[in-house]
Design an enzyme around this catalytic site. Sequence first.
Site, mmCIF file in Angstrom:
data_model
loop_
_atom_site.group_PDB
_atom_site.id
_atom_site.type_symbol
_atom_site.label_atom_id
_atom_site.label_comp_id
_atom_site.label_asym_id
_atom_site.label_seq_id
_atom_site.Cartn_x
_atom_site.Cartn_y
_atom_site.Cartn_z
ATOM 1 N N LYS A 14 34.938 -25.357 15.466
ATOM 2 C CA LYS A 14 33.721 -24.934 16.179
ATOM 3 C C LYS A 14 32.883 -26.159 16.518
ATOM 4 O O LYS A 14 33.049 -27.239 15.956
ATOM 5 C CB LYS A 14 32.891 -23.961 15.331
ATOM 6 C CG LYS A 14 32.384 -24.509 13.993
ATOM 7 C CD LYS A 14 31.118 -25.363 14.054
ATOM 8 C CE LYS A 14 30.679 -25.823 12.677
ATOM 9 N NZ LYS A 14 29.602 -26.856 12.728
ATOM 10 N N PRO A 98 39.956 -32.539 12.030
ATOM 11 C CA PRO A 98 39.569 -33.603 11.097
ATOM 12 C C PRO A 98 38.532 -33.108 10.096
ATOM 13 O O PRO A 98 37.708 -32.248 10.412
ATOM 14 C CB PRO A 98 38.997 -34.689 12.009
ATOM 15 C CG PRO A 98 38.535 -33.950 13.229
ATOM 16 C CD PRO A 98 39.509 -32.822 13.407
ATOM 17 N N GLY A 100 35.258 -33.615 7.474
ATOM 18 C CA GLY A 100 34.001 -34.354 7.511
ATOM 19 C C GLY A 100 33.542 -34.659 8.917
ATOM 20 O O GLY A 100 32.968 -35.715 9.186
ATOM 21 N N ALA A 101 33.777 -33.718 9.827
ATOM 22 C CA ALA A 101 33.510 -33.971 11.241
ATOM 23 C C ALA A 101 32.424 -33.081 11.822
ATOM 24 O O ALA A 101 31.986 -33.285 12.948
ATOM 25 C CB ALA A 101 34.796 -33.793 12.052
ATOM 26 N N GLY A 102 31.994 -32.047 11.095
ATOM 27 C CA GLY A 102 31.051 -31.088 11.657
ATOM 28 C C GLY A 102 31.723 -30.046 12.519
ATOM 29 O O GLY A 102 31.059 -29.302 13.249
ATOM 30 N N LEU A 103 33.061 -29.976 12.442
ATOM 31 C CA LEU A 103 33.833 -29.019 13.235
ATOM 32 C C LEU A 103 34.193 -27.767 12.447
ATOM 33 O O LEU A 103 34.828 -26.856 12.976
ATOM 34 C CB LEU A 103 35.110 -29.682 13.765
ATOM 35 C CG LEU A 103 34.895 -30.884 14.692
ATOM 36 C CD1 LEU A 103 36.228 -31.557 15.007
ATOM 37 C CD2 LEU A 103 34.196 -30.466 15.983
ATOM 38 N N GLY A 104 33.804 -27.734 11.182
ATOM 39 C CA GLY A 104 33.983 -26.523 10.377
ATOM 40 C C GLY A 104 35.391 -26.268 9.901
ATOM 41 O O GLY A 104 35.741 -25.118 9.616
ATOM 42 N N SER A 108 36.517 -22.795 8.395
ATOM 43 C CA SER A 108 37.446 -22.004 9.199
ATOM 44 C C SER A 108 38.657 -21.588 8.373
ATOM 45 O O SER A 108 39.107 -20.432 8.435
ATOM 46 C CB SER A 108 37.888 -22.819 10.414
ATOM 47 O OG SER A 108 38.790 -22.091 11.214
ATOM 48 N N ASP A 140 28.803 -21.985 6.976
ATOM 49 C CA ASP A 140 29.588 -21.968 8.214
ATOM 50 C C ASP A 140 30.749 -20.977 8.180
ATOM 51 O O ASP A 140 31.404 -20.765 9.199
ATOM 52 C CB ASP A 140 30.150 -23.368 8.509
ATOM 53 C CG ASP A 140 29.150 -24.272 9.207
ATOM 54 O OD1 ASP A 140 28.109 -23.761 9.675
ATOM 55 O OD2 ASP A 140 29.405 -25.491 9.283
#
Length: 275
Positions: A14, A98, A100-104, A108, A140
């Site tokens: 995300k 990846p 630690g990227a803020g992509l969840g 997820s 998240d």
Amino acid sequence: MANIKLKNYQSYAKINLFLHILNKRDDGYHNLQTWFTFLDLKDHISFRFNNSNKIEITSNIQIASKEDNLIYKAVKEFQEAYNIESIGVDIDIIKNIPMGAGLGGGSSNAATTLIALRDYYLPELSNEQMIPLATKLGADVPIFVYGRSAWAEGIGDVLYSKDFEQQYVVLVKPNIHISTKEFFESENLVKTKNMLPRDLSFDTSVMHNDFENVFFAKYPEFKSQLDEIDQDFRMTGTGSCFYLLSKDLNKLQQLARKVDKSLDKWVVKTLNYAY
């Protein structure tokens, strides 16, 4: 209980189209406003159910010990919440998102695990019914159980369906990170005072990420790197991934070629559904 023993799932990334931190709650969490949409960047998870009463997790990368692993925690929380006497499952995850990227990515994966367990043990449960359980695993996790682009309030668990017009995205990730604790303790964090109306269209003049100033104050050289490529990069979550949106795929592919080789990068597109 379903008869299918092996099930395969896709676990999507995300981005936060904006992230406003409003205030701290009595429980230690922070009230926020954000708008989530998904990316066609995804992990692949397979679940093989068996009678072993053991939870085994394997991956193509090194993963956390069971006690620190969100997938393992999701299984145990599901088992306790719905009084499942025993769960035996071998879980294999191929990681592409990846960390630690803020992509969840971890959130997820936890949500996908809840959905897989639901499908196998309690198919009558709706995704919405599992959101309180998802919230226990992290702020998240609910959006991934919800499974579609949404405006979020509360700690990220109060969700309102809100589509985002599909665009292409270039993601850039430096090998640096700031802990969530450090973000909230930083003197450079300026919280948003006023809530935005939920029917607002995407507007970069009033929608931003409150954590960006903290990140750039600590890593000004990275901001300079981004600005040399394009000045419209935005941070997702608490980083360290930054993204640039455009309807022009060729433009983004050209910009991606300008990204320093020391930085990880992806060109993907947004999705309104994480199915």
